[in-house]
Enzyme design. Sequence first.
Site: not given
Length: 140
Positions: A11, A51, A114, A117, A128
Amino acid sequence: MSKERTLSIIKPDATRRNLTGKINALLEEAGLRIVAQKRIRLTPEQAKAFYIVHKDRPFYHELVSFMVSGPVVVQVLEGENAVAKNRDVMGATDPAKAEPHTIRAQFAENIEANSVHGSDSLENAAGEIRFFFSEAEIVP
Ligand code: IDP
Ligand code: MG
C-alpha cells in the site's frame, strides 16, 4: 495442502517509505513466490471498485483516498496454502493487535495505513487477481 494463488498489494504508506524490498523479503521467506508484480497508481474508480465490499463501512471514502495517495505494488503470490499463508505473514488488520513477526506489526502506521492487502479467500483471490492481471502477466 494445495498450491494456491493470492493477490497482495503493497500500500501507499509502504511504497512512500521505500519498503517494497523488505516486504517482499518477508513474503519470500514465508515460502510465497512472487509470480507477477507491477507498480501502479490506482485511479479513484479502481480503488472504489476494488474495495466495493466495504462501501457501507464508515472508513470507505478515507480508505479510497489513502489507496490513491501514492503508488501501490500489486502482486500475485503463489505457494502451498498461499491465501492463509499470506494472511499469517501480513498479521492482523490493526497493527497494534498483530503478532510481532508480521509485516503489519513491523511496518504498518495504523489500522488504515497498514502496509499490505491480502485476499481473504481463494474465491476472492481469483477475482482480485483478475482485477489487476491477465493470465499472460503471471509467470510461475
Ligand atoms: P484486511 O485488510 O485485514 O482484510 P478489512 O477489514 O478487509 O481488513 O479492511 C480493508 C482495509 O480497510 C484495511 O486493510 C484497512 O486499510 C482499512 N480499514 C479496516 N478497518 C478500518 C478502520 O476501522 N478504520 C480505518 N481503516 C480501516
Ligand atoms: Mg480484507
